[in-house]
Design a protein around this motif. Structure first.
Motif, PDB file in Angstrom:
ATOM      1  N   PRO A  35       4.077  15.153  -0.950  1.00 43.90           N
ATOM      2  CA  PRO A  35       3.580  15.303   0.429  1.00 43.90           C
ATOM      3  C   PRO A  35       2.096  14.942   0.492  1.00 43.90           C
ATOM      4  O   PRO A  35       1.327  15.273  -0.403  1.00 43.90           O
ATOM      5  CB  PRO A  35       3.793  16.781   0.728  1.00 43.90           C
ATOM      6  CG  PRO A  35       4.892  17.202  -0.191  1.00 43.90           C
ATOM      7  CD  PRO A  35       4.696  16.387  -1.448  1.00 43.90           C
ATOM      8  N   ASN A  36       1.727  14.243   1.554  1.00 45.66           N
ATOM      9  CA  ASN A  36       0.345  13.823   1.726  1.00 45.66           C
ATOM     10  C   ASN A  36      -0.349  14.846   2.629  1.00 45.66           C
ATOM     11  O   ASN A  36      -0.339  14.734   3.848  1.00 45.66           O
ATOM     12  CB  ASN A  36       0.267  12.419   2.311  1.00 45.66           C
ATOM     13  CG  ASN A  36      -1.116  11.847   2.227  1.00 45.66           C
ATOM     14  OD1 ASN A  36      -2.087  12.553   2.481  1.00 45.66           O
ATOM     15  ND2 ASN A  36      -1.203  10.575   1.893  1.00 45.66           N
ATOM     16  N   ARG A  37      -0.931  15.847   2.003  1.00 49.25           N
ATOM     17  CA  ARG A  37      -1.564  16.941   2.745  1.00 49.25           C
ATOM     18  C   ARG A  37      -2.793  16.486   3.513  1.00 49.25           C
ATOM     19  O   ARG A  37      -3.085  17.001   4.578  1.00 49.25           O
ATOM     20  CB  ARG A  37      -1.898  18.077   1.788  1.00 49.25           C
ATOM     21  CG  ARG A  37      -0.650  18.773   1.267  1.00 49.25           C
ATOM     22  CD  ARG A  37      -0.976  19.848   0.232  1.00 49.25           C
ATOM     23  NE  ARG A  37       0.231  20.544  -0.190  1.00 49.25           N
ATOM     24  CZ  ARG A  37       1.027  20.121  -1.163  1.00 49.25           C
ATOM     25  NH1 ARG A  37       0.764  19.010  -1.807  1.00 49.25           N
ATOM     26  NH2 ARG A  37       2.096  20.816  -1.497  1.00 49.25           N
ATOM     27  N   ARG A  38      -3.505  15.497   2.973  1.00 49.66           N
ATOM     28  CA  ARG A  38      -4.686  14.992   3.696  1.00 49.66           C
ATOM     29  C   ARG A  38      -4.276  14.329   4.994  1.00 49.66           C
ATOM     30  O   ARG A  38      -4.896  14.549   6.037  1.00 49.66           O
ATOM     31  CB  ARG A  38      -5.478  14.022   2.829  1.00 49.66           C
ATOM     32  CG  ARG A  38      -6.206  14.705   1.691  1.00 49.66           C
ATOM     33  CD  ARG A  38      -7.018  13.720   0.914  1.00 49.66           C
ATOM     34  NE  ARG A  38      -6.142  12.685   0.360  1.00 49.66           N
ATOM     35  CZ  ARG A  38      -6.394  11.969  -0.703  1.00 49.66           C
ATOM     36  NH1 ARG A  38      -7.525  12.137  -1.352  1.00 49.66           N
ATOM     37  NH2 ARG A  38      -5.555  11.068  -1.150  1.00 49.66           N
ATOM     38  N   TYR A  80       0.601   4.143   8.879  1.00 53.12           N
ATOM     39  CA  TYR A  80       1.842   3.695   8.256  1.00 53.12           C
ATOM     40  C   TYR A  80       2.065   4.482   6.980  1.00 53.12           C
ATOM     41  O   TYR A  80       1.122   4.840   6.277  1.00 53.12           O
ATOM     42  CB  TYR A  80       1.776   2.208   7.904  1.00 53.12           C
ATOM     43  CG  TYR A  80       1.706   1.299   9.107  1.00 53.12           C
ATOM     44  CD1 TYR A  80       2.798   1.156   9.953  1.00 53.12           C
ATOM     45  CD2 TYR A  80       0.564   0.564   9.368  1.00 53.12           C
ATOM     46  CE1 TYR A  80       2.746   0.314  11.043  1.00 53.12           C
ATOM     47  CE2 TYR A  80       0.502  -0.289  10.462  1.00 53.12           C
ATOM     48  CZ  TYR A  80       1.593  -0.415  11.294  1.00 53.12           C
ATOM     49  OH  TYR A  80       1.532  -1.261  12.376  1.00 53.12           O
ATOM     50  N   LEU A  81       3.334   4.747   6.702  1.00 52.83           N
ATOM     51  CA  LEU A  81       3.730   5.402   5.470  1.00 52.83           C
ATOM     52  C   LEU A  81       5.077   4.850   5.038  1.00 52.83           C
ATOM     53  O   LEU A  81       5.717   4.104   5.785  1.00 52.83           O
ATOM     54  CB  LEU A  81       3.791   6.917   5.643  1.00 52.83           C
ATOM     55  CG  LEU A  81       4.905   7.488   6.534  1.00 52.83           C
ATOM     56  CD1 LEU A  81       5.185   8.919   6.112  1.00 52.83           C
ATOM     57  CD2 LEU A  81       4.517   7.441   7.992  1.00 52.83           C
ATOM     58  N   VAL A 108       6.613  16.283   7.729  1.00 53.82           N
ATOM     59  CA  VAL A 108       5.964  16.229   6.427  1.00 53.82           C
ATOM     60  C   VAL A 108       5.861  14.751   6.085  1.00 53.82           C
ATOM     61  O   VAL A 108       6.856  14.035   6.108  1.00 53.82           O
ATOM     62  CB  VAL A 108       6.795  16.970   5.353  1.00 53.82           C
ATOM     63  CG1 VAL A 108       6.187  16.783   3.979  1.00 53.82           C
ATOM     64  CG2 VAL A 108       6.930  18.438   5.712  1.00 53.82           C
ATOM     65  N   TYR A 109       4.644  14.294   5.788  1.00 53.63           N
ATOM     66  CA  TYR A 109       4.406  12.892   5.475  1.00 53.63           C
ATOM     67  C   TYR A 109       4.211  12.771   3.973  1.00 53.63           C
ATOM     68  O   TYR A 109       3.392  13.475   3.395  1.00 53.63           O
ATOM     69  CB  TYR A 109       3.186  12.377   6.240  1.00 53.63           C
ATOM     70  CG  TYR A 109       3.342  12.621   7.725  1.00 53.63           C
ATOM     71  CD1 TYR A 109       4.250  11.879   8.467  1.00 53.63           C
ATOM     72  CD2 TYR A 109       2.622  13.615   8.361  1.00 53.63           C
ATOM     73  CE1 TYR A 109       4.430  12.120   9.819  1.00 53.63           C
ATOM     74  CE2 TYR A 109       2.790  13.859   9.714  1.00 53.63           C
ATOM     75  CZ  TYR A 109       3.694  13.115  10.438  1.00 53.63           C
ATOM     76  OH  TYR A 109       3.879  13.355  11.763  1.00 53.63           O
ATOM     77  N   CYS A 110       4.978  11.875   3.356  1.00 54.51           N
ATOM     78  CA  CYS A 110       4.973  11.774   1.900  1.00 54.51           C
ATOM     79  C   CYS A 110       4.491  10.401   1.452  1.00 54.51           C
ATOM     80  O   CYS A 110       4.816   9.389   2.067  1.00 54.51           O
ATOM     81  CB  CYS A 110       6.378  12.016   1.357  1.00 54.51           C
ATOM     82  SG  CYS A 110       6.978  13.679   1.699  1.00 54.51           S
ATOM     83  N   GLY A 111       3.738  10.392   0.372  1.00 49.61           N
ATOM     84  CA  GLY A 111       3.249   9.149  -0.213  1.00 49.61           C
ATOM     85  C   GLY A 111       1.949   8.692   0.421  1.00 49.61           C
ATOM     86  O   GLY A 111       1.311   9.411   1.188  1.00 49.61           O
ATOM     87  N   ASN A 112       1.566   7.471   0.074  1.00 51.32           N
ATOM     88  CA  ASN A 112       0.342   6.888   0.608  1.00 51.32           C
ATOM     89  C   ASN A 112       0.477   6.613   2.092  1.00 51.32           C
ATOM     90  O   ASN A 112       1.567   6.265   2.568  1.00 51.32           O
ATOM     91  CB  ASN A 112       0.025   5.565  -0.091  1.00 51.32           C
ATOM     92  CG  ASN A 112      -0.337   5.754  -1.542  1.00 51.32           C
ATOM     93  OD1 ASN A 112      -0.855   6.794  -1.929  1.00 51.32           O
ATOM     94  ND2 ASN A 112      -0.072   4.748  -2.357  1.00 51.32           N
ATOM     95  N   ILE A 115       0.826  -1.211   0.000  1.00 54.71           N
ATOM     96  CA  ILE A 115       0.000   0.000   0.000  1.00 54.71           C
ATOM     97  C   ILE A 115       0.860   1.260   0.000  1.00 54.71           C
ATOM     98  O   ILE A 115       0.580   2.217  -0.716  1.00 54.71           O
ATOM     99  CB  ILE A 115      -0.964   0.004   1.204  1.00 54.71           C
ATOM    100  CG1 ILE A 115      -2.017  -1.102   1.046  1.00 54.71           C
ATOM    101  CG2 ILE A 115      -1.647   1.372   1.354  1.00 54.71           C
ATOM    102  CD1 ILE A 115      -2.852  -1.344   2.293  1.00 54.71           C
ATOM    103  N   VAL A 116       1.926   1.274   0.802  1.00 55.73           N
ATOM    104  CA  VAL A 116       2.759   2.483   0.894  1.00 55.73           C
ATOM    105  C   VAL A 116       3.941   2.450  -0.067  1.00 55.73           C
ATOM    106  O   VAL A 116       4.726   3.380  -0.106  1.00 55.73           O
ATOM    107  CB  VAL A 116       3.245   2.751   2.344  1.00 55.73           C
ATOM    108  CG1 VAL A 116       2.075   2.870   3.290  1.00 55.73           C
ATOM    109  CG2 VAL A 116       4.245   1.710   2.812  1.00 55.73           C
ATOM    110  N   ALA A 117       4.062   1.387  -0.850  1.00 55.64           N
ATOM    111  CA  ALA A 117       5.106   1.242  -1.871  1.00 55.64           C
ATOM    112  C   ALA A 117       6.514   1.275  -1.286  1.00 55.64           C
ATOM    113  O   ALA A 117       7.398   1.967  -1.778  1.00 55.64           O
ATOM    114  CB  ALA A 117       4.943   2.300  -2.958  1.00 55.64           C
ATOM    115  N   GLY A 118       6.728   0.526  -0.212  1.00 53.11           N
ATOM    116  CA  GLY A 118       8.057   0.440   0.381  1.00 53.11           C
ATOM    117  C   GLY A 118       8.004  -0.001   1.821  1.00 53.11           C
ATOM    118  O   GLY A 118       6.965  -0.431   2.328  1.00 53.11           O
ATOM    119  N   ASN A 119       9.153   0.112   2.479  1.00 52.97           N
ATOM    120  CA  ASN A 119       9.214  -0.229   3.898  1.00 52.97           C
ATOM    121  C   ASN A 119       8.356   0.741   4.693  1.00 52.97           C
ATOM    122  O   ASN A 119       8.269   1.926   4.364  1.00 52.97           O
ATOM    123  CB  ASN A 119      10.663  -0.189   4.397  1.00 52.97           C
ATOM    124  CG  ASN A 119      11.493  -1.303   3.811  1.00 52.97           C
ATOM    125  OD1 ASN A 119      10.990  -2.391   3.549  1.00 52.97           O
ATOM    126  ND2 ASN A 119      12.764  -1.032   3.587  1.00 52.97           N
TER     127      ASN A 119
END
Length: 105
Positions: A48-51, A36-37, A66-70, A20-24
């Motif tokens: 950046p995941n603004r939501r 999780y991200l 700053v949280y990036c990605g899914n 889902i988050v495309a990585g570790n």
């Protein structure tokens, strides 16, 4: 651009969460919930995941990164296992973004 925010049941095994988050995965904890991200989202220059940031800020009053990605939000059971997202967090997300929810058949 990211997919719409939605509520759905998922398998919470490590492999599925990584998919889902495309990585570790990296966890960010709240009160009775966590998300999780991708732990390398910034390094990989994911958007950046603004939501996620807005939901976190509205739920806690604090934003420290700053949280990036899914991201995938989950709840916690009394013994610390993965659980359903608390209703108040779903209600807040609905107010902020509207949510795509699966139809019960």
């Amino acid at each position: 651009m990211y997919e719409p925010a939605r509520v759905e049941s998922i398998a919470t095994g490590l492999q599925n969460l990584q998919s889902i988050v495309a990585g570790n995965i990296e966890a960010v904890s709240g009160d009775g919930w966590h998300f999780y991200l991708n732990e390398e989202g910034k390094i990989m220059r994911l958007e950046p995941n603004r939501r996620a940031a807005l939901l976190l800020f509205e739920a806690t009053g604090v934003l420290t990164d700053v949280y990036c990605g899914n991201v995938v939000f989950l709840g916690e059971t009394a013994d610390g296992s993965e659980g359903n997202v608390p209703g108040h967090l779903i209600d807040l997300a609905q107010q902020l973004f509207g949510l795509n929810q699966p139809v019960n058949q």
